[in-house]
Write an enzyme that holds these catalytic residues in place. Structure first.
Site, PDB file in Angstrom:
ATOM      1  CE  LYS A   1      11.990 -28.858  24.319  1.00  0.00           C
ATOM      2  NZ  LYS A   1      10.747 -29.067  25.075  1.00  0.00           N
TER       3      LYS A   1
ATOM      4  NE  ARG B   1      24.583 -22.773  29.699  1.00  0.00           N
ATOM      5  CZ  ARG B   1      23.311 -23.133  29.713  1.00  0.00           C
ATOM      6  NH1 ARG B   1      22.799 -23.704  30.810  1.00  0.00           N
ATOM      7  NH2 ARG B   1      22.537 -22.949  28.658  1.00  0.00           N
TER       8      ARG B   1
ATOM      9  CB  SER C   1      14.704 -25.974  25.375  1.00  0.00           C
ATOM     10  OG  SER C   1      16.007 -26.134  25.881  1.00  0.00           O
TER      11      SER C   1
ATOM     12  CB  SER D   1      19.372 -23.048  33.975  1.00  0.00           C
ATOM     13  OG  SER D   1      20.260 -23.103  32.877  1.00  0.00           O
TER      14      SER D   1
ATOM     15  CG  LEU E   1      10.245 -26.561  35.124  1.00  0.00           C
ATOM     16  CD1 LEU E   1      10.559 -25.868  33.816  1.00  0.00           C
ATOM     17  CD2 LEU E   1      10.505 -25.623  36.293  1.00  0.00           C
TER      18      LEU E   1
ATOM     19  CE1 TYR F   1      14.280 -31.440  25.431  1.00  0.00           C
ATOM     20  CE2 TYR F   1      15.927 -29.700  25.416  1.00  0.00           C
ATOM     21  CZ  TYR F   1      14.759 -30.238  25.916  1.00  0.00           C
ATOM     22  OH  TYR F   1      14.073 -29.565  26.900  1.00  0.00           O
TER      23      TYR F   1
END
Length: 284
Positions: free
Chosen positions: A142, A176, A113, A167, A17, A138
């Protein structure tokens, strides 16, 4: 034409990204300071590259100096051992916000996230700023940074947007992602909207495209002005043809976080390996 920003710092600029945002945010600033723990490719004349680890406080603080805004995409991108999460995601993000405070950056856009809310169920009807229910260490990191962003706005006036990216890939890869997909172009639109919004405060928002299935209500961030234009729907037939039907009772399907809920503690494997080595030594 005068651009809105003189210099934007992008962390994690060598990542998937980060690379897209280098392209997409270039029209907003006279220059981009792009940083990562590895060198970026194809550095452009308007880009200034630095290579360091976000756990390096001095280097991170120095990189924030002279920047109008910070787009913080850096850190461990998946579940990792606790020490990695602590150094990259928690310490590193503290360094970013503290650098913004010390050097006068007014706005931080953070790549949060879905894994900050991974244990919410897909049919709970949650908002984009739902209370954290992390599905991993993780995800815990966040949630920490979202809380840090709130503190730095209330106490120091630094506006922020914590974008809970679901995603983000070139196209949906599985069933998903037919609801969780965020296109690269929509990711750029989202971050650009956060940078340009008249008022941001300390916003927590969902980062998804305009998919037909929407398990998350994004209306809490209407003030940001993010209007997704892409959808996973054109990919539905292809994805469904090449993937097996989902088991709707499986935890990875029922929970927003997907397969992260099936993961064990990331330190267990390393601990087991160390114990095996020690046992082998004792057996000699």
């Amino acid at each position: 034409m005068t651009k809105p920003f003189k210099k934007i710092l992008i962390t994690g600029a060598a990542g998937r990204l980060g690379t897209e945002l280098r392209r997409g945010l270039a029209p907003l600033a006279d220059s981009l300071r792009i940083v990562d723990r590895v060198a970026c490719e194809n550095v452009q004349p308007h880009e200034e590259m630095q290579v360091f680890d976000l756990s390096d406080e001095a280097a991170t603080m120095a990189a924030t100096e002279g920047c109008d805004a910070i787009v913080h995409m850096g850190g461990a991108p998946l579940e990792r051992p606790w020490q990695d999460i602590l150094d990259s995601n928690i310490r590193g993000s503290y360094h970013i916000f503290e650098g913004a405070r010390r050097h006068g950056a007014k706005r931080v856009i953070y790549a949060s996230s879905v894994h900050a809310i991974g244990y919410h169920k897909i049919d709970d009807g949650i908002r984009g700023d739902a209370v954290g229910r992390p599905d991993s260490l993780y995800g815990v990191s966040k949630c920490f940074v979202e809380a840090l962003a709130s503190l730095y706005f209330d106490k120091f006036g630094i506006e922020s947007a914590c974008c809970r990216i679901f995603s983000s890939f070139p196209e949906p890869a599985d069933r998903r992602m037919l609801w969780s997909w965020l296109s690269f172009d929509d990711c750029i639109r989202m971050v650009s909207a956060c940078l340009n919004a008249p008022h941001l405060g300390a916003t927590v928002m969902a980062g998804i495209s305009d998919n037909t299935v929407k398990p998350v209500d994004m209306s809490n961030a209407a003030h940001v002005g993010y209007v997704p234009q892409d959808s996973a729907e054109p990919f539905r037939a292809e994805v469904e043809a090449k993937t097996d039907p989902i088991d709707s009772t499986a935890p990875a399907v029922r929970n927003i976080g997907g397969w992260f809920v099936d993961l064990g503690h990331p330190d267990d494997a390393a601990r087991s390996s160390s114990e095996a080595v020690a046992q082998k030594g004792r057996n000699k």
